[in-house]
Design a protein around this motif. Sequence first.
Motif, PDB file in Angstrom:
ATOM      1  N   GLU A 265       0.817  -1.218   0.000  1.00 29.51           N
ATOM      2  CA  GLU A 265       0.000   0.000   0.000  1.00 29.51           C
ATOM      3  C   GLU A 265       0.849   1.267   0.000  1.00 29.51           C
ATOM      4  O   GLU A 265       0.492   2.265  -0.591  1.00 29.51           O
ATOM      5  N   GLN A 266       2.000   1.233   0.728  1.00 27.39           N
ATOM      6  CA  GLN A 266       2.863   2.415   0.904  1.00 27.39           C
ATOM      7  C   GLN A 266       2.211   3.496   1.754  1.00 27.39           C
ATOM      8  O   GLN A 266       2.690   4.633   1.752  1.00 27.39           O
ATOM      9  N   GLY A 267       1.141   3.170   2.439  1.00 29.98           N
ATOM     10  CA  GLY A 267       0.468   4.115   3.326  1.00 29.98           C
ATOM     11  C   GLY A 267      -0.084   3.347   4.511  1.00 29.98           C
ATOM     12  O   GLY A 267       0.037   2.110   4.576  1.00 29.98           O
ATOM     13  N   PRO A 268      -0.689   4.043   5.466  1.00 28.19           N
ATOM     14  CA  PRO A 268      -1.075   3.411   6.727  1.00 28.19           C
ATOM     15  C   PRO A 268      -2.515   2.897   6.801  1.00 28.19           C
ATOM     16  O   PRO A 268      -2.907   2.319   7.820  1.00 28.19           O
ATOM     17  N   VAL A 269      -3.313   3.096   5.752  1.00 26.71           N
ATOM     18  CA  VAL A 269      -4.767   2.920   5.892  1.00 26.71           C
ATOM     19  C   VAL A 269      -5.172   1.480   6.202  1.00 26.71           C
ATOM     20  O   VAL A 269      -5.931   1.222   7.152  1.00 26.71           O
TER      21      VAL A 269
ATOM     22  N   GLN B  83      -4.081   0.553   9.747  1.00 23.49           N
ATOM     23  CA  GLN B  83      -4.814   1.322  10.764  1.00 23.49           C
ATOM     24  C   GLN B  83      -6.254   0.843  10.900  1.00 23.49           C
ATOM     25  O   GLN B  83      -6.816   0.843  11.989  1.00 23.49           O
TER      26      GLN B  83
ATOM     27  N   GLY C  18       3.146   0.348   9.632  1.00 24.89           N
ATOM     28  CA  GLY C  18       3.552   1.710   9.988  1.00 24.89           C
ATOM     29  C   GLY C  18       3.412   2.684   8.826  1.00 24.89           C
ATOM     30  O   GLY C  18       3.779   3.852   8.946  1.00 24.89           O
TER      31      GLY C  18
ATOM     32  N   LEU D 255       5.121   2.878   6.307  1.00 21.26           N
ATOM     33  CA  LEU D 255       6.430   3.325   5.810  1.00 21.26           C
ATOM     34  C   LEU D 255       6.633   2.946   4.349  1.00 21.26           C
ATOM     35  O   LEU D 255       6.290   1.842   3.935  1.00 21.26           O
TER      36      LEU D 255
END
Lengths: 409, 409
Positions: free
Chosen positions: A192-196, A199, A377, A379
């Motif tokens: 994903e390269q993101g936190p969604v 989370q 994370g 990251l």
Amino acid sequence: MASNIRINGPRLFSTLMDLGSIGATPEGGCRRMALTDEDRLGRNWLAARMRDLKLDVRVDAVGNIVGILKGQEEGPAVIVGSHIDTVGTGGRYDGALGVIAGLELMATLRDLGLTPKRDLALIAFTNEEGARFHPDMLGSVVWAGAKSPEQVYAERDAEGFVLGEELEKIGYKGAEKPGFLKARAYFELHIEQGPVLEQEGFGIGAVTGVQAITWLEFTFTGQPNHGGTTPMKYRKDAGLAAARVNLFAHEVTQRIEGQLANMGVIRVEPGNVNVVPETVICTLDLRNPVDALLDKAEAEIRAYAQDIAEKAGVGLAIRDLARFPSQPFDERLIARVEQAAKAHGHSVRRIVSGAGHDAQMMATLCPTAMIFVPSIGGLSHNPKEFSTEADIIAGANVLAEIAWEEANA
Amino acid sequence: MASNIRINGPRLFSTLMDLGSIGATPEGGCRRMALTDEDRLGRNWLAARMRDLKLDVRVDAVGNIVGILKGQEEGPAVIVGSHIDTVGTGGRYDGALGVIAGLELMATLRDLGLTPKRDLALIAFTNEEGARFHPDMLGSVVWAGAKSPEQVYAERDAEGFVLGEELEKIGYKGAEKPGFLKARAYFELHIEQGPVLEQEGFGIGAVTGVQAITWLEFTFTGQPNHGGTTPMKYRKDAGLAAARVNLFAHEVTQRIEGQLANMGVIRVEPGNVNVVPETVICTLDLRNPVDALLDKAEAEIRAYAQDIAEKAGVGLAIRDLARFPSQPFDERLIARVEQAAKAHGHSVRRIVSGAGHDAQMMATLCPTAMIFVPSIGGLSHNPKEFSTEADIIAGANVLAEIAWEEANA
């Protein structure tokens, strides 16, 4: 719908780590920038694995590597792919995962002695990251016909090395014409390269498309007066103007739905404690899933910056660095990702891709979908980028199932 | 009071231009940063001119160059001086004018065959600008005993070069103890570096003192997330926090009388278009003629920065780079500057110095005054910094008159 294909999870993971060892960095990440020696070694390794699996390996004029598993019938191929180049401070998952998952699908089919009805192909695209040469997604941009090989051959990296020469130097200026293999569908598995997803506790993301992107560069030109002797009213502060634009862009993200803004570059000249900033070069990375909303945000920010510059007595030039419209993926295939994820027992949500991907260029040629797995994370472009083995295997099984089905449709 | 001494104006101007040719830049300015090769050449040139005038040339432990014209009696000296180091984008007048005017005074006395009652000395102080090493006014700070040579030897420039070693490398770690020459008075001629005298039509400024100065360095530490994939609410943007502090500091200047603020340094890491700023190092130069008001402004800005950092989830460290209280000059000598200016037919006004000067350190040792001449356009620390030849000669004649008188009092 029941799933017929199960990939070999441990083998997938170990193959992914094998590729990650080429260009491995002491921090646990990977530096395999496009058309460098590390990239050459990674490409050689990949081509050898493709040949081990008796794929028909072809290289096109911009170095895209294509491994074809011939189907029972002639006609357009089902293509899976991604990229193996990294940013300077990259990790082991970004790009590599999609390529290695495709390789594992091929290996699984060979294990099972299965031949699909249609050709099934794996592509590793050249210079997706754009960390060495512009534009990013260069290999798929050329594959999709948006630029010619000749146009990109002339590109230079920051040190002046020319793309066409670097491609020849590493032995990957191939004979095939980019786009030579017609596609009936394209699938890409990616982190994903993101936190969604993490989370919100989802195992799989069914990517609905890639958001629109605009990169702007602002050059504010003030006056380098003395910070102790010049009354505030006489100052022409380029840094203050840039700060105001940064805050305004963030304020816009609170008002316009889905709007993102990042001022990632801020360079100040002369850069002395007691000198009012004369020149500030700064950038805004603006994104929105809806083109019209991005256009609105951009127009507001441009108008604000012009107004602020005028009031501050500061010059302003705005330059376009990059611009990609939003690219929706294929609704039928997005739904198939959701179904397959659920059938495998994974939680799934629809998600817009924040980053650009080769899939957005392939989507201009054929029905396309992407599968995201969680980035721990959030990251990305970081040696500490990480996705769990379980999530990776889950994502690869979803990819394998839908690719196998489409190849037999 | 009638004036006895007239300096040689054309010689003064041509000597000033000679020094300006050392480190001259294509834009017409001067780059002679402290303890660089250019500074060494400037120092060698100055020491040679002092020896030509048969001054007793001494160098102290921090490289302050002292040229003494022996008087008829023993006892404390009347000292004139300034500095010859420049900022990176300096001009030909800042600092150099005060030193060259002192040199011209010595030359005039030699021409006339005059020997003052008291010793008369010229000092060129080390690293006044603070553009390479902290603190600024380093040479006069040590001369005045506010820091020891050992304390400043350990200072490093931005590239890690150590002050003590650089001083030795250029051959100016001298044998004298800083402050070895006792002072009965100190005078410094300097360009205003601001627009006030020109704007208001005065030829000479009788400087009443130097305003209080605080330099703060803020290090904001956020998270280098992907600018396209990280929702705004999850970002920890060090650049945005710095921008808010910049705007707040400017808002404070609108509320607190006489308050100045400048964010002159802003450095962003990693500095990529699509990466949220992880680390931002930025500085504030805060000044006010009234210490209590400066303290109030600083306290408000520190509290705001802490609050903003906390709300943004960003780390914050604040470092003191420099701190000088306001420094009033000697009332009797300020009045003498006014009288001498009028006696020479020049318009004169009292003015607070916006910039720090070696004179403020000397004022802690002895009665001190400064003479300002207009800076055209208020430009300072700029290759285009400029003062007219007529104004320069006027200022040098006022300096010569009061220094000569004090040396004979």
